[in-house]
Design a protein around this motif. Structure first.
Motif, PDB file in Angstrom:
ATOM      1  N   ARG A   1       0.831  -1.201   0.000  1.00 12.38           N
ATOM      2  CA  ARG A   1       0.000   0.000   0.000  1.00 12.38           C
ATOM      3  C   ARG A   1       0.870   1.257   0.000  1.00 12.38           C
ATOM      4  O   ARG A   1       0.613   2.213  -0.752  1.00 12.38           O
ATOM      5  N   ALA A   2       1.915   1.256   0.831  1.00 10.39           N
ATOM      6  CA  ALA A   2       2.815   2.413   0.887  1.00 10.39           C
ATOM      7  C   ALA A   2       3.585   2.566  -0.421  1.00 10.39           C
ATOM      8  O   ALA A   2       3.852   3.682  -0.872  1.00 10.39           O
ATOM      9  N   TRP A   3       3.948   1.454  -1.021  1.00 10.73           N
ATOM     10  CA  TRP A   3       4.684   1.474  -2.295  1.00 10.73           C
ATOM     11  C   TRP A   3       3.835   2.136  -3.379  1.00 10.73           C
ATOM     12  O   TRP A   3       4.319   2.982  -4.138  1.00 10.73           O
ATOM     13  N   ALA A   4       2.565   1.746  -3.448  1.00  9.95           N
ATOM     14  CA  ALA A   4       1.662   2.341  -4.439  1.00  9.95           C
ATOM     15  C   ALA A   4       1.375   3.807  -4.106  1.00  9.95           C
ATOM     16  O   ALA A   4       1.265   4.654  -5.012  1.00  9.95           O
ATOM     17  N   TYR A   5       1.236   4.134  -2.835  1.00  6.72           N
ATOM     18  CA  TYR A   5       0.953   5.506  -2.398  1.00  6.72           C
ATOM     19  C   TYR A   5       2.060   6.457  -2.854  1.00  6.72           C
ATOM     20  O   TYR A   5       1.789   7.613  -3.211  1.00  6.72           O
TER      21      TYR A   5
ATOM     22  N   ASP B   1       8.324   4.327   5.860  1.00  8.54           N
ATOM     23  CA  ASP B   1       9.581   4.555   5.140  1.00  8.54           C
ATOM     24  C   ASP B   1       9.835   3.372   4.224  1.00  8.54           C
ATOM     25  O   ASP B   1      10.011   2.240   4.692  1.00  8.54           O
ATOM     26  N   ILE B   2       9.853   3.616   2.913  1.00  8.18           N
ATOM     27  CA  ILE B   2      10.033   2.523   1.956  1.00  8.18           C
ATOM     28  C   ILE B   2      11.407   2.547   1.288  1.00  8.18           C
ATOM     29  O   ILE B   2      11.661   1.739   0.388  1.00  8.18           O
ATOM     30  N   ASP B   3      12.291   3.445   1.713  1.00  9.06           N
ATOM     31  CA  ASP B   3      13.572   3.590   1.037  1.00  9.06           C
ATOM     32  C   ASP B   3      14.777   3.180   1.886  1.00  9.06           C
ATOM     33  O   ASP B   3      15.747   2.633   1.355  1.00  9.06           O
TER      34      ASP B   3
ATOM     35  N   ASP C   1       9.823  -2.166  -9.833  1.00  7.49           N
ATOM     36  CA  ASP C   1      10.970  -1.730  -9.029  1.00  7.49           C
ATOM     37  C   ASP C   1      11.197  -2.618  -7.811  1.00  7.49           C
ATOM     38  O   ASP C   1      12.060  -2.336  -6.991  1.00  7.49           O
ATOM     39  N   ILE C   2      10.409  -3.682  -7.683  1.00  8.91           N
ATOM     40  CA  ILE C   2      10.590  -4.648  -6.601  1.00  8.91           C
ATOM     41  C   ILE C   2      11.358  -5.834  -7.167  1.00  8.91           C
ATOM     42  O   ILE C   2      10.912  -6.469  -8.126  1.00  8.91           O
TER      43      ILE C   2
END
Length: 530
Positions: free
Chosen positions: A409-413, A496-498, A420-421
């Motif tokens: 969900r955060a990745w799409a947001y 935080d996705i990075d 990119d995964i």
């Protein structure tokens, strides 16, 4: 105190300084995935499960837990390939769900393995008793505890090598058992033995496929969950592998083989050869009574001289392997907790050889709890320890699925593409929803048998908590984490996705994906699966 990207950046800086040894190779991860968690739960605990639920319940419950684990491990594989950080799934719960829940999952996992270690040491001691050796079980517990200490002197490489060779032994033994069992079921056993004529599935008719009705079916789930505990270690080990993006996906795919061949098929033969009414399956505490192992009983009934002793040796090595995995999983999670300030700082120390010494020493010290079984009140104490570890893994697996759902969900947001995964869960976010739903259903089934146990009536408080102790323990950890850090449920924009992403060779990944895209659909599916 909220959970912000800045706090995760500080956590990632700590990971950058983390000196855990990255010496696990591809072959280590593959064998940890395919054979790492095969131990007392499968070889010994299946005996009590067979007596409670019958062969059909045994297969159905293990298959349901297997479907759950298939999705859990793929979700974990996607997260671990993206973020191969110390602490594994505990860190993902902190990052994508709630830091307080991450605190609870981390300490729950440490407690689970700290309790499993003395349990497995006791099983190992009782395994030797099968040969009626006139030596105290306490002596054998000491011998096996020293062996685990020596293995851990060599750090993660010692763990990896031990798991590689022990898993090879377990898998080869199960294959040998299934081949001999097939011959016996078809009537090819010794002429003076039980299986000297076609045997078939007669035990499914008499005494029957099911035992104790629906309650018997529900009661097998906790044993199946105990048998699969440790499957998630492959994700934890990713932080100490040479190249997780390259080696982890292949290791994750091996779970399919373990579930189908080394659990479902092996237990099918056990149900065909050992009746669920066999008195040898029963005991005061079947999970720690080696005479309750249906594998040993089937081997003895086959009439082949020494086959039962061979299977007993395999059980001995298997339970020692799980004990060693407990030291590895518990110590690495405790180190990650200390790095984030959720445990005393001394446990964040890692020596020059990449070994988290204080954490390892503490988990090994819990092995001394195995000696309590030698006293008159020992079995009672051990029942409570077993209750603490029985359901703990289910909360861990549910947390992994929920972390994956919220990560996507955060990745799409943030406008990121799935391309990119580096590694995708086979059934995507839907697989994690299925895994999470099955976790909830198993917890409900176990609650049902905890309140209304086999034999009828309503359970008393002691009986209930012996079956469901893990729930109040997890809630207690969650409350403690909230009071300590004052954090709440993370919003999508707070995740935080990075931070913590390891560099990958995107050119090679794109080339592989391009090649796979040119294959027919059936070949692409088999490639994803295997």
């Amino acid at each position: 105190m909220g959970c912000t990207p800045e706090s995760f950046k500080r956590r990632t800086d700590a990971d950058a300084l983390n000196q855990l040894n990255h010496s696990l190779k591809k072959r280590h991860l593959h064998m940890i995935a395919i054979g790492g968690s095969i131990g007392a739960g499968l070889f010994v605990g299946s005996g009590s499960a067979l007596s409670r639920g019958g062969p059909a319940s045994l297969l159905l419950d293990f298959a349901i837990i297997g479907i759950m684990m298939f999705n859990v491990v793929y979700a974990l594989g996607e997260l671990a390939a993206m973020y191969p950080v110390s602490g594994g799934f505990y860190t993902y719960a902190t990052r994508f769900i709630d830091p307080s829940w991450g605190f609870a999952m981390g300490w729950n996992y440490v407690a689970q393995w700290a309790i499993v270690l003395p349990l497995e040491l006791t099983v190992a001691g009782l395994t030797v008793d099968y040969w009626e050796v006139d030596i105290s079980v306490g002596v054998w517990i000491t011998v096996f505890l020293v062996a685990i200490i020596l293995i851990n002197v060599f750090g993660v490489l010692g763990y990896g090598e031990e798991e590689f060779w022990t898993s090879m032994l377990k898998l080869c033994a199960i294959v040998i058992f299934m081949i001999i069992a097939l011959v016996c079921v078809l009537g090819g056993g010794p002429s003076d033995g039980k299986f000297d004529e076609y045997w078939g599935a007669r035990l499914w008719y008499d005494p029957g496929a099911f035992a104790n009705g629906f309650k018997g079916f529900c009661s097998v789930f906790v044993t199946a969950a105990f048998a699969f505990a440790g499957t998630e270690l492959v994700g934890l080990a990713a932080a100490e592998s040479e190249n997780p993006v390259k080696s982890l996906p292949g290791a994750v795919k091996q779970v399919f083989w373990r579930i189908t061949l080394f659990y479902i098929l092996a237990l099918t033969f056990v149900g065909l050869m050992v009746p669920h009414t066999d008195d040898r399956l029963l005991g005061a505490n079947p999970l720690i009574d080696v005479n309750a192992s249906p594998f040993v009983l089937a081997a003895k009934d086959a009439g082949l001289i020494g086959f039962d002793s061979f299977m007993n040796v395999v059980i001995l090595f298997s339970v020692l392997s799980i004990g060693n995995s407990g030291v590895y999983g518990g110590s690495r999670t405790l180190t990650a907790l200390a790095e984030q300030g959720y445990a005393p700082k001394i446990f964040a120390y890692i020596d020059r050889a990449g070994r988290p010494l204080p954490s390892t020493i503490l988990i090994i010290a819990f092995g001394c709890l195995g000696y309590v079984n030698l006293s008159a009140d020992g079995p009672t104490v051990f029942d409570w320890l077993l209750a603490l570890s029985g359901l703990s893994a289910l909360f861990t697996w549910g947390s992994i699925c929920l972390s994956h759902i919220r990560f996507r969900r955060a990745w799409a947001y943030n406008g990121r593409s799935l391309d990119d995964i580096p590694f995708h869960a086979l059934f995507g976010v839907w697989g994690s929803w299925i895994g999470l739903l099955l976790v909830l259903l198993v917890l409900i089934a176990q609650f049902y048998t905890a309140v209304w146990p086999l034999g009828g009536g309503v359970n008393d408080a002691e009986g209930f908590f012996k079956s469901y102790l893990a729930l109040p323990v997890v809630i207690g950890f969650w409350v403690a984490g909230f009071l300590w850090k004052r954090t709440g449920w993370l919003r999508t924009h707070q995740m935080d996705i990075d931070s913590g992403r390891r560099e990958v060779n995107w050119a090679a990944i794109h080339e592989t994906r391009k090649r796979h895209a040119s294959w027919p659909i059936w070949r692409r599916f088999l490639s994803h699966l295997f």
